[in-house]
Design a protein around this motif. Structure first.
Motif, mmCIF file in Angstrom:
data_model
loop_
_atom_site.group_PDB
_atom_site.id
_atom_site.type_symbol
_atom_site.label_atom_id
_atom_site.label_comp_id
_atom_site.label_asym_id
_atom_site.label_seq_id
_atom_site.Cartn_x
_atom_site.Cartn_y
_atom_site.Cartn_z
ATOM 1 N N ARG A 193 0.919 -0.646 0.035
ATOM 2 C CA ARG A 193 0.430 0.284 0.621
ATOM 3 C C ARG A 193 0.557 1.801 -0.008
ATOM 4 N N GLU A 194 2.018 1.159 0.761
ATOM 5 C CA GLU A 194 3.236 2.315 1.136
ATOM 6 C C GLU A 194 3.559 2.682 -0.484
ATOM 7 N N ILE A 253 1.078 4.458 -2.650
ATOM 8 C CA ILE A 253 0.983 5.644 -2.540
ATOM 9 C C ILE A 253 1.929 6.252 -2.526
ATOM 10 N N MET A 254 3.384 5.929 -2.785
ATOM 11 C CA MET A 254 4.418 6.542 -3.508
ATOM 12 C C MET A 254 4.048 6.894 -4.999
ATOM 13 N N LYS A 255 3.869 5.966 -4.863
ATOM 14 C CA LYS A 255 3.387 5.637 -6.803
ATOM 15 C C LYS A 255 2.696 7.090 -7.419
ATOM 16 N N ALA A 256 1.381 7.048 -6.527
ATOM 17 C CA ALA A 256 0.287 7.192 -7.147
ATOM 18 C C ALA A 256 0.411 9.611 -6.454
ATOM 19 N N ILE A 257 1.556 9.541 -5.810
ATOM 20 C CA ILE A 257 2.220 11.049 -5.271
ATOM 21 C C ILE A 257 3.610 11.098 -6.087
ATOM 22 N N ALA A 307 5.934 9.314 -7.412
ATOM 23 C CA ALA A 307 7.395 8.191 -6.893
ATOM 24 C C ALA A 307 7.308 7.595 -8.620
ATOM 25 N N PRO A 361 -0.563 0.689 -9.005
ATOM 26 C CA PRO A 361 -1.158 1.177 -8.018
ATOM 27 C C PRO A 361 -2.280 1.362 -7.073
ATOM 28 N N LEU A 420 -3.934 0.515 -3.920
ATOM 29 C CA LEU A 420 -4.313 1.471 -3.460
ATOM 30 C C LEU A 420 -6.181 1.181 -3.442
#
Lengths: 225, 486
Positions: B380-381, B384-388, B390, B479, B483
């Motif tokens: 999940r983490e 998240i990083m990919k969604a923002i 990364a 992602p 998510l």
């Protein structure tokens, strides 16, 4: 009104063994700059899929997504990551904060991906959290914050690298109606004051009606109105 | 995202699963400690052995041999045991083509880099002293003599001149002949016994041997024992007693250099004269055959079997050997053997290193396992990083850095552990083995910088290799799927 974000005849078809499921069926949509658009529909209507497509997390099976008149199709993986980083911000129903990081660290992580360092990063994360009304909750972990507060942290993080567009997937789904009203009030304010463009997926017609400029209805993967 | 940020994230991730990270690192520590301990033990073994050789003059002495009597006589040589295994030409010990005589010795002494040449003459003979008669091995010694053999005397001094009727004996000789202490033997007489030679034959022989007379040996028979006309004796006065062999550390066993050690040393010319006059029956036959075959002229000496060449600097050993070969002499040096010893040690070190390598390999599976577990936990983490925003590269890098931190930490701690183990082993060996035997401290391990750095780098490399698959798997996480509302 020029469209900042547009979907053109977008299809998304999932292959489930032998039978295929059409999540998006020829969807076309244009969102103008500084517009607050709500997409309303029942679950499974394909609204989240469309949002992921626009947010650069997913690719359409057919059709094209344009951001500021540029098609996303030819983007490399790296350019896609940059698009998610700088052009759009996303928030989710379940907030998707990193639970082991404080509010400030969550925001700072996005800033780190944006290339901001040291003191600048600290200052900017404080500023962002103050903007969403959490100036006094900087060092709190998500578990120490209420649902409304967590969603505000998520908004601060989504806006960290100054995107033009905020994509919100059921942002009030886990909030009571008071908190939901407060949160959408904040988003409305951001559109009016900061010139943000918002596309929000919701199934709450009352909320959509009160805060959005326009409501798009979806059903069975199609835009119906 | 800067590297510092990535390091920060990686450390944070490791901290969140402290126990797991520690256990994983433990695997690397064990692997590195095993490699380093094993290899440093192998290197220590090799180092101690070579050190000993060096102290014994094995590196700066060469044995030179000429065309020996048996060769001159046309005797067939049995095939050498190691024939075909070595290439003789490369070693320089090809069959000699020339007799190692006085002229040859002079030429060898003139070679650049040669400190001195000492012909080796030795024979076994009955020796009487202090009313005891024992069989002794007698060797000739150049006078004066710079060899390390004659550096330490328990009593007395070196033979004074090449013509003196003096001898130097070993401490063992002193014991065997019943002298109480080395000093008691000084000034005492020893008698070498040999069959009385046939006078006419003897005279003729003397003439032959005398022709290239180099040393000016007094050829009168000074020591004919009147009481036993069929036994010829020759007397020497004991001038010095060599100090006993070193009992521990370098020089143990008493052998120094390439010269065979003897119980009694007499001046070289005297020894050479004795050896040619009282040759054994086989030697007599060989000499006769050589003369008859024409390989050895009537007045020609058969020269020396062997001489020892000392080079000033071991670096020049190969050059000197080449020149010896050019002159037509064969040669032998321990360095030949050294190459083989080195090969053996290389194999030993490799096997030891391999054992360590296997344990590090096992550790690498641990790393891969830990990484995959942590990906499953952090799906999940990562989403998240990919969604923002990364990039895949950044996600990968976080995992590589995590693995690298495990690898380097394990490597450094492993080296420290190995260092501790070797220090402990040295102490224990000293306390329970060496000290009770009266020996001094020996460092059995050799931990050179390259091994330390190499082991840490190897651990790092293995760790990163172990993270290859997990990292690419983390980067491939979708992602949307990660998510999805739960």
């Amino acid at each position: 009104m020029s469209a900042i974000l547009a979907a053109q005849e977008v299809f998304k078809i999932y292959q489930m063994g032998t039978n295929s499921v059409t999540a998006l069926d020829n969807v076309s949509l244009e969102i103008g700059e500084r517009e607050f658009v709500a997409i309303q529909g029942t679950s499974g209507s394909g609204k989240s899929t469309l949002l992921n497509m626009l947010g650069g997390l997913d690719h359409p099976t057919k059709g094209e997504v344009h951001f500021a008149s540029k098609p996303l199709g030819p983007f490399t993986k790296k350019e896609m990551a940059r698009y998610r980083r700088f052009s759009v911000g996303m928030i989710f129903q379940n907030f998707n904060l990193i639970p082991t990081m404080s509010a400030r660290e969550n925001v700072a992580l996005a800033l780190a991906f944006g290339g901001l360092r040291g003191q600048q990063r600290r200052a900017r994360s404080s500023e962002l959290l103050a903007r969403v009304g959490l100036g006094d909750r900087l060092e709190h972990k998500p578990s120490e914050l209420s649902g409304g507060e967590q969603q505000r942290v998520a908004i601060a993080r989504a806006l960290a690298n100054n995107p033009k567009v905020l994509l919100a997937d059921e942002p009030t789904g886990n909030l009571d109606s008071t908190r939901a009203h407060e949160l959408l009030g904040l988003l409305r304010e951001m559109v009016n004051q900061d010139g943000l463009t918002i596309l929000m997926v919701t199934h709450d017609h009352e909320l959509a009606n009160s805060f959005a400029d326009r409501i798009v209805f979806m059903k069975d993967g199609k835009v119906v109105l | 995202m800067s590297f510092l940020d990535i390091l920060h994230l990686a450390l944070r991730n490791l901290r969140q699963a402290k126990l797991r990270a520690t256990l994983t690192t433990m695997g690397v520590i064990v692997g590195v400690a095993v490699i380093v301990t094993m290899v440093s033990f192998g290197l220590g073994l090799q180092g101690n052995m070579l050190e000993r050789f060096k102290a014994l003059d094995f590196f700066n002495e060469i044995q030179v041999y000429g065309r020996g009597l048996s060769n001159l006589a046309g005797l067939d040589r049995p095939a050498r045991r190691d024939d075909g295994r070595r290439e003789p030409s490369a070693r320089g010990n090809r069959t000699p083509t020339r007799i190692l005589d006085e002229a040859g010795i002079k030429e060898i002494a003139a070679i650049n880099g040669v400190a001195y040449v000492e012909p080796s003459v030795n024979f076994t003979v009955y020796v009487r002293s202090n009313d005891k008669l024992l069989s002794q091995f007698v060797g000739g010694a150049n006078i004066p003599n710079a060899s390390t053999r004659f550096q330490n005397f328990a009593a007395g001094r070196m033979i004074s001149s090449p013509t003196a009727d003096e001898a130097v004996v070993s401490e063992r000789f002193v014991r065997d002949y019943g002298y109480d202490k080395p000093a008691d033997a000084i000034g005492k007489t020893i008698e070498l016994l040999a069959p009385a030679s046939d006078k006419s034959n003897d005279a003729q022989k003397e003439q032959e041997e005398e022709t290239p007379n180099f040393f000016g040996i007094p050829l009168d028979d000074p020591g004919i024992d009147e009481s036993a006309p069929d036994v010829e004796t020759r007397s020497f006065r004991i001038a010095g007693v060599l100090a006993a062999e070193v009992r521990e550390g370098a020089g143990q066993g008493g052998m120094r250099g390439m010269m065979p050690s003897a119980g009694i040393y007499i001046p070289l010319p005297t020894a050479h004269d004795w050896a040619t006059r009282h040759r054994g029956p086989m030697s007599q036959v060989a000499l006769a055959l050589a003369r008859r075959g024409g390989n050895l002229g009537e007045g020609q000496s058969e020269g020396y079997e062997l001489a020892v060449v000392r080079v000033a600097d071991p670096v020049h050993l190969a050059e000197v050997r080449q020149k010896l070969s050019d002159l037509g002499f064969g040669s032998f040096s321990i360095v030949d053997e050294l190459d083989e010893i080195r090969t053996v040690f290389l194999i030993i070190d490799s096997v030891l290193g391999l054992l360590g390598g296997i344990s590090l390999l096992v550790a690498s599976f641990g790393i891969a396992n830990t990484m995959i577990m942590s990906i499953l936990e952090r799906t999940r983490e990562i989403g998240i990083m990919k969604a923002i925003g990364a990039e895949d590269r950044e996600i990968k890098l976080i995992f590589f850095v995590e693995a690298a931190v495990i690898g380097v930490t394990g490597g450094v701690v492993g080296v420290l552990v190995a260092w501790g183990i070797s220090a402990l082993a040295n102490r224990l060996a000293y306390r329970f083995v060496l000290k009770p035997q009266g020996a001094s401290f020996i460092d059995f391990f050799d931990l050179p910088l390259y091994l330390t750095v190499g082991a840490i780098l190897f651990a790092l490399l293995i760790s990163i290799a172990a993270a290859l698959y997990p990292a690419s798997r983390a980067a491939r996480i979708d992602p949307v799927r990660a998510l999805r509302h739960d």
